[in-house]
Design a protein around this motif. Structure first.
Motif, PDB file in Angstrom:
ATOM      1  N   GLY A  71      -1.156  -3.110  -7.534  1.00 29.23           N
ATOM      2  CA  GLY A  71      -0.509  -2.363  -8.257  1.00 29.23           C
ATOM      3  C   GLY A  71      -1.060  -0.840  -8.523  1.00 29.23           C
ATOM      4  N   SER A  72      -0.662  -0.120  -9.426  1.00 21.87           N
ATOM      5  CA  SER A  72      -1.094   1.341  -9.738  1.00 21.87           C
ATOM      6  C   SER A  72      -2.319   1.282 -10.397  1.00 21.87           C
ATOM      7  CB  SER A  72      -0.001   2.145 -10.777  1.00 21.87           C
ATOM      8  OG  SER A  72       0.308   1.232 -11.588  1.00 21.87           O
ATOM      9  N   GLN A  73      -2.823   0.530 -11.169  1.00 27.74           N
ATOM     10  CA  GLN A  73      -4.149   0.636 -11.568  1.00 27.74           C
ATOM     11  C   GLN A  73      -5.077   0.032 -10.498  1.00 27.74           C
ATOM     12  OE1 GLN A  73      -5.868  -2.834 -12.747  1.00 27.74           O
ATOM     13  NE2 GLN A  73      -7.556  -1.829 -13.819  1.00 27.74           N
ATOM     14  N   SER A  74      -4.982  -0.711  -9.968  1.00 29.17           N
ATOM     15  CA  SER A  74      -5.520  -1.192  -8.834  1.00 29.17           C
ATOM     16  C   SER A  74      -5.860  -0.451  -7.696  1.00 29.17           C
ATOM     17  CB  SER A  74      -5.031  -2.529  -8.227  1.00 29.17           C
ATOM     18  OG  SER A  74      -5.431  -3.079  -7.057  1.00 29.17           O
ATOM     19  N   ARG A  75      -4.867   0.287  -7.395  1.00 30.74           N
ATOM     20  CA  ARG A  75      -4.867   1.428  -6.259  1.00 30.74           C
ATOM     21  C   ARG A  75      -5.798   2.493  -6.695  1.00 30.74           C
ATOM     22  NH1 ARG A  75      -2.227   3.791  -2.164  1.00 30.74           N
ATOM     23  NH2 ARG A  75      -2.082   5.999  -2.383  1.00 30.74           N
ATOM     24  N   GLY A  76      -5.588   2.943  -8.091  1.00 35.63           N
ATOM     25  CA  GLY A  76      -6.551   4.094  -8.740  1.00 35.63           C
ATOM     26  C   GLY A  76      -7.975   3.468  -8.685  1.00 35.63           C
ATOM     27  N   LEU A  77      -8.228   2.164  -8.801  1.00 33.99           N
ATOM     28  CA  LEU A  77      -9.648   1.753  -8.883  1.00 33.99           C
ATOM     29  C   LEU A  77     -10.307   1.835  -7.459  1.00 33.99           C
ATOM     30  CD1 LEU A  77      -9.505  -1.533 -10.619  1.00 33.99           C
ATOM     31  CD2 LEU A  77     -10.765   0.294 -11.570  1.00 33.99           C
ATOM     32  N   ILE A  78      -9.474   1.499  -6.322  1.00 36.08           N
ATOM     33  CA  ILE A  78      -9.872   1.439  -5.218  1.00 36.08           C
ATOM     34  C   ILE A  78     -10.308   2.735  -4.714  1.00 36.08           C
ATOM     35  CG2 ILE A  78      -8.999   1.351  -2.593  1.00 36.08           C
ATOM     36  CD1 ILE A  78      -7.431  -1.262  -4.002  1.00 36.08           C
ATOM     37  N   LEU A  79      -9.100   4.049  -5.099  1.00 37.20           N
ATOM     38  CA  LEU A  79      -9.318   5.090  -4.685  1.00 37.20           C
ATOM     39  C   LEU A  79     -10.611   5.753  -5.413  1.00 37.20           C
ATOM     40  CD1 LEU A  79      -5.700   6.384  -4.391  1.00 37.20           C
ATOM     41  CD2 LEU A  79      -7.283   5.796  -2.578  1.00 37.20           C
ATOM     42  N   ALA A  80     -10.562   5.792  -6.539  1.00 32.45           N
ATOM     43  CA  ALA A  80     -11.579   6.522  -7.436  1.00 32.45           C
ATOM     44  C   ALA A  80     -13.119   5.894  -7.020  1.00 32.45           C
ATOM     45  CB  ALA A  80     -11.465   5.775  -9.048  1.00 32.45           C
TER      46      ALA A  80
END
Ligand SMILES: O=C[C@H](O)[C@H](O)[C@H](O)COP(=O)(O)O
Length: 299
Positions: A71-80
């Motif tokens: 999901g979007s939160q998970s994707r944000g964690l990976i990229l950050a």
């Protein structure tokens, strides 16, 4: 209310350090930087999983693994964290994830999970069933004998136009008061009479369906009900997987926040890919230790 004396961690801080300890232990035991595809779940505990993975990759000087978000939160964690995220859709049909890590709202004695308390469940299930092994990471509050002992409801992702129909069907299955999950904000736009429903990554809604605690298949066999409902002191008692499939079959339901059935190795033994259930659950405890429950892998 008593406040902790100075120097003592607050209850919230204890929970956070429990989540972090569980995440680091799970990553240490189930991730290697030589892996190529790893699934990353959603929620607050998974943030520590990503932190631990990023540290392991940095230490190994490796950057060859790609991560599949839920999901979007998970994707944000990976990229950050400076890691590489790929779209779920880009994974080949035969390609499996080496491992997937995810949190849970509750985990029972048989590794059935309730998930979706943070609005993510559909993509989490897709990722779990693409993984050779699925690892659950949580804190001590999530460790239960039966689902819905401490967590109060089953999150169900529904198409907005079908929500009233789904709610009626859930009442017929024995849920006392299913409700669409609303934003807990006081802000209202002009003409809007109340808070809006919260939206998932698919722009769907979440219906929260309370039920009495759910029987594991062993509980149901012991009670002689073989997975069917039985009348208990608090009304109808459902076996976990029977209720999950009854809810999933309601028209308008995209998916149900119960992860049940088989785990990855069991699925592969039946010539499938992954399974909804984890092979291990890591619970950070309030005393700083990590409790690990491991499935009995007969496959
Ligand atoms: O919708 C959210 C996901 O299913 C989470 O994995 C679950 O709610 C656990 O979240 P947390 O780690 O924040 O307790």
């Amino acid at each position: 209310m008593a406040t902790p004396s100075s120097g003592e961690p607050s209850p919230a801080a204890l929970v956070e350090s429990a989540k972090r300890a569980a995440a680091f232990e799970a990553v240490k035991n189930h991730f290697t930087p030589s892996m190529t595809h790893v699934g990353i779940g959603s929620g607050s505990t998974v943030a520590y999983v990503v932190e631990a993975i990023a540290a392991a990759m940095q230490e190994a000087g490796s950057n060859s693994c790609v991560f599949v978000p839920t999901g979007s939160q998970s994707r944000g964690l990976i990229l950050a964290a400076g890691l590489t995220a790929i779209q779920y859709e880009s994974i080949g049909e035969q390609q499996m994830l080496d491992v997937a890590f995810d949190g849970a709202d509750e985990c029972d004695a048989d590794f059935n999970l309730v998930k979706g308390g943070g609005l993510c469940l559909f993509q989490e299930k897709l990722v779990a069933i693409k993984a050779k092994t699925f690892i659950c990471v949580a804190d001590f509050r999530k460790d239960s004998q039966q689902l819905l002992t401490t967590w109060p409801y089953i999150p169900i992702e529904v198409c907005p136009m079908a929500s009233s129909y789904v709610i009626a069907a859930l009442k017929a299955l024995g849920s006392p008061d299913p409700q669409v999950r609303l934003m807990n904000t006081g802000t209202q736009s002009p003409g809007n009479v109340g808070p809006s429903p919260m939206k998932t990554d698919q722009n769907f809604w979440i219906v929260m369906a309370p039920f009495p605690p759910l029987l594991t298949s062993k509980d149901a066999s012991a009670a002689g009900t073989e997975g069917k409902t039985t009348e208990g002191l608090t009304g109808k008692l459902w076996e976990v997987s029977q209720l999950a499939s009854a809810i999933k079959s309601i028209p308008g339901v995209l998916d149900v926040g119960i992860f049940t059935g088989v785990n990855g190795p069991e699925a592969q033994a039946q010539e499938g890919q992954g399974g909804q259930k984890p092979i291990a659950a890591y619970f950070g405890m309030s005393d700083g230790t990590v409790k690990v429950r491991t499935a009995d892998l007969k496959a």
